[in-house]
Design a protein around this motif. Structure first.
Motif, mmCIF file in Angstrom:
data_model
loop_
_atom_site.group_PDB
_atom_site.id
_atom_site.type_symbol
_atom_site.label_atom_id
_atom_site.label_comp_id
_atom_site.label_asym_id
_atom_site.label_seq_id
_atom_site.Cartn_x
_atom_site.Cartn_y
_atom_site.Cartn_z
ATOM 1 N N UNK A 1 48.569 35.888 47.291
ATOM 2 C CA UNK A 1 48.354 36.827 48.403
ATOM 3 C C UNK A 1 49.480 36.727 49.418
ATOM 4 N N UNK A 2 49.696 35.542 49.967
ATOM 5 C CA UNK A 2 50.699 35.400 51.021
ATOM 6 C C UNK A 2 52.127 35.468 50.463
ATOM 7 N N UNK A 3 52.315 35.080 49.204
ATOM 8 C CA UNK A 3 53.642 35.165 48.612
ATOM 9 C C UNK A 3 54.062 36.617 48.469
ATOM 10 N N UNK A 4 53.176 37.452 47.935
ATOM 11 C CA UNK A 4 53.481 38.879 47.791
ATOM 12 C C UNK A 4 53.660 39.536 49.149
ATOM 13 N N UNK A 5 52.835 39.170 50.111
ATOM 14 C CA UNK A 5 52.946 39.720 51.457
ATOM 15 C C UNK A 5 54.301 39.366 52.072
ATOM 16 N N UNK A 6 54.717 38.120 51.892
ATOM 17 C CA UNK A 6 55.962 37.651 52.494
ATOM 18 C C UNK A 6 57.179 38.392 51.962
ATOM 19 N N UNK A 7 57.182 38.728 50.673
ATOM 20 C CA UNK A 7 58.360 39.363 50.073
ATOM 21 C C UNK A 7 58.277 40.887 50.067
ATOM 22 N N UNK A 8 57.179 41.441 50.582
ATOM 23 C CA UNK A 8 56.958 42.882 50.492
ATOM 24 C C UNK A 8 57.875 43.710 51.380
ATOM 25 N N UNK A 9 58.307 43.124 52.484
ATOM 26 C CA UNK A 9 59.085 43.896 53.444
ATOM 27 C C UNK A 9 58.213 44.760 54.340
ATOM 28 N N UNK A 10 56.899 44.527 54.304
ATOM 29 C CA UNK A 10 55.948 45.269 55.131
ATOM 30 C C UNK A 10 55.428 44.358 56.240
ATOM 31 N N UNK A 11 54.833 44.936 57.291
ATOM 32 C CA UNK A 11 54.358 44.108 58.417
ATOM 33 C C UNK A 11 53.413 42.998 57.964
ATOM 34 N N UNK A 12 53.620 41.819 58.501
ATOM 35 C CA UNK A 12 52.823 40.652 58.107
ATOM 36 C C UNK A 12 51.989 40.080 59.250
ATOM 37 N N UNK A 13 52.092 40.699 60.456
ATOM 38 C CA UNK A 13 51.383 40.123 61.600
ATOM 39 C C UNK A 13 49.866 40.246 61.467
ATOM 40 N N UNK A 14 49.400 41.310 60.793
ATOM 41 C CA UNK A 14 47.972 41.487 60.531
ATOM 42 C C UNK A 14 47.844 42.082 59.133
ATOM 43 N N UNK A 15 46.959 41.507 58.313
ATOM 44 C CA UNK A 15 46.790 42.057 56.973
ATOM 45 C C UNK A 15 45.352 41.862 56.506
ATOM 46 N N UNK A 16 44.983 42.653 55.490
ATOM 47 C CA UNK A 16 43.645 42.579 54.907
ATOM 48 C C UNK A 16 43.789 42.369 53.408
ATOM 49 N N UNK A 17 43.110 41.362 52.883
ATOM 50 C CA UNK A 17 43.127 41.118 51.450
ATOM 51 C C UNK A 17 41.936 41.826 50.835
ATOM 52 N N UNK A 18 42.179 42.726 49.889
ATOM 53 C CA UNK A 18 41.123 43.554 49.317
ATOM 54 C C UNK A 18 40.748 43.159 47.892
ATOM 55 N N UNK A 19 41.386 42.129 47.342
ATOM 56 C CA UNK A 19 41.051 41.702 45.989
ATOM 57 C C UNK A 19 41.388 42.771 44.964
ATOM 58 N N UNK A 20 40.593 42.846 43.903
ATOM 59 C CA UNK A 20 40.802 43.849 42.861
ATOM 60 C C UNK A 20 40.115 45.156 43.252
ATOM 61 N N UNK A 21 40.805 46.272 43.078
ATOM 62 C CA UNK A 21 40.179 47.574 43.279
ATOM 63 C C UNK A 21 39.149 47.787 42.168
ATOM 64 N N UNK A 22 38.080 48.537 42.428
ATOM 65 C CA UNK A 22 37.071 48.799 41.391
ATOM 66 C C UNK A 22 37.702 49.401 40.133
ATOM 67 N N UNK A 23 37.146 49.067 38.979
ATOM 68 C CA UNK A 23 37.698 49.556 37.721
ATOM 69 C C UNK A 23 37.403 51.032 37.486
ATOM 70 N N UNK A 24 36.181 51.465 37.808
ATOM 71 C CA UNK A 24 35.805 52.847 37.537
ATOM 72 C C UNK A 24 36.503 53.789 38.514
ATOM 73 N N UNK A 25 37.097 54.881 38.005
ATOM 74 C CA UNK A 25 37.872 55.788 38.862
ATOM 75 C C UNK A 25 37.122 56.282 40.091
#
Length: 272
Positions: A114-138
């Motif tokens: 989570x934090x590794x991907x956030x750190x290298x994303x180039x997107x704001x890191x001051x506040x973030x929400x971890x959403x886990x896996x998105x639901x499988x069904x469309x």
């Protein structure tokens, strides 16, 4: 006590000295996959052969009470296949049961996708929400994403490689084709890659197929995308969580661009 131990998410060189020491001293380990735990012990050169107990999504609720009682008498080391237990991995039910029973819980910090991907994303890191896996069904996935369309914080998702293209395409439709995002795969491994750009471009890139462990990081909604009533709701949610109304209005104002005074007055009117 119960010891939650973070394990490498790819590169074994990320194993901490504390993790190795804990593995060498452990008498019993609760592992998401006992075979993975055995391979980790061998790869790190740990000669200790502790008792291994399977603790996974399908048996955690049944095993929690038993393991909590075990941890009253000896330390219980808890491992997931990679990263920190409880974070989209088994362990939550166990920790909740331990807290209820008064059994101490501690953690050995370490790698986190989570934090590794956030750190290298180039997107704001001051506040973030971890959403886990998105639901499988469309249909369920679209509903979940629509609920997040005006989320002002950077969002982090896990996703299976076979569903990355579909999820990115859905995100482009719901969040907007131009919403910035980053897709990281195989973090800390030999073929690590992070691709950044608008969601529409990333969806087109993923159509060719994506391999490996994947994390998607998406920028939060811009200030003008957060409607005033939604901003007031955010203020009220912070107040319910224990934040003073004045401070909550100021915090939401900073991230949405709406007037602090207007947010304060609107939330105050609702509270009355």
């Amino acid at each position: 006590m119960i010891i939650l131990a973070a394990t490498p998410i790819g590169n074994l060189g990320d194993a901490s000295r504390r993790l190795v020491d804990a593995l060498e001293a452990a008498t019993v380990i609760a592992a998401e996959d006992t075979r993975t735990a055995q391979r980790l012990l061998a790869a790190l050169g740990v000669a200790n052969r502790p008792r291994l107990i399977a603790l996974h999504d399908h048996n955690e609720k049944q095993k929690a009470a038993e393991l909590v009682e075990l941890a009253r008498d000896e330390d219980l080391l808890v491992l997931s296949d990679a990263g920190m237990p409880t974070v989209s991995d088994p362990g939550y039910a166990l920790v909740a049961a331990a807290a209820e029973a008064g059994v101490p819980v501690t953690a050995l910090p370490g790698p986190s996708a989570v934090v590794t991907a956030l750190a290298v994303s180039g997107l704001p890191t001051d506040r973030f929400a971890f959403e886990g896996f998105a639901p499988r069904k469309p249909g369920e996935r679209r509903a979940a994403l629509q609920a997040l369309a005006r989320e002002p914080r950077t969002m982090v998702f896990f996703e299976a490689p076979s569903r990355v293209a579909a999820t990115l395409s859905e995100m482009a439709e719901v969040f907007g084709a131009d919403r910035r995002a980053a897709v990281s795969r195989e973090l800390t491994k030999l073929h690590e890659e992070t691709v950044r750009g608008p969601l529409a471009e990333l969806a087109a890139w993923a159509d060719a197929g994506v391999r490996g462990e994947v994390v998607i990081v998406v920028a939060g909604a811009r200030a003008e995308e957060v409607a005033f009533p939604d901003a007031v709701t955010q203020v009220l949610e912070l107040v319910r969580a224990g934040t003073r109304l004045k401070d909550a209005a100021e915090e939401v104002s900073a991230h949405t661009g709406h007037s602090r005074r207007e947010l304060y007055q609107a939330a105050l009117a609702v509270k009355r």
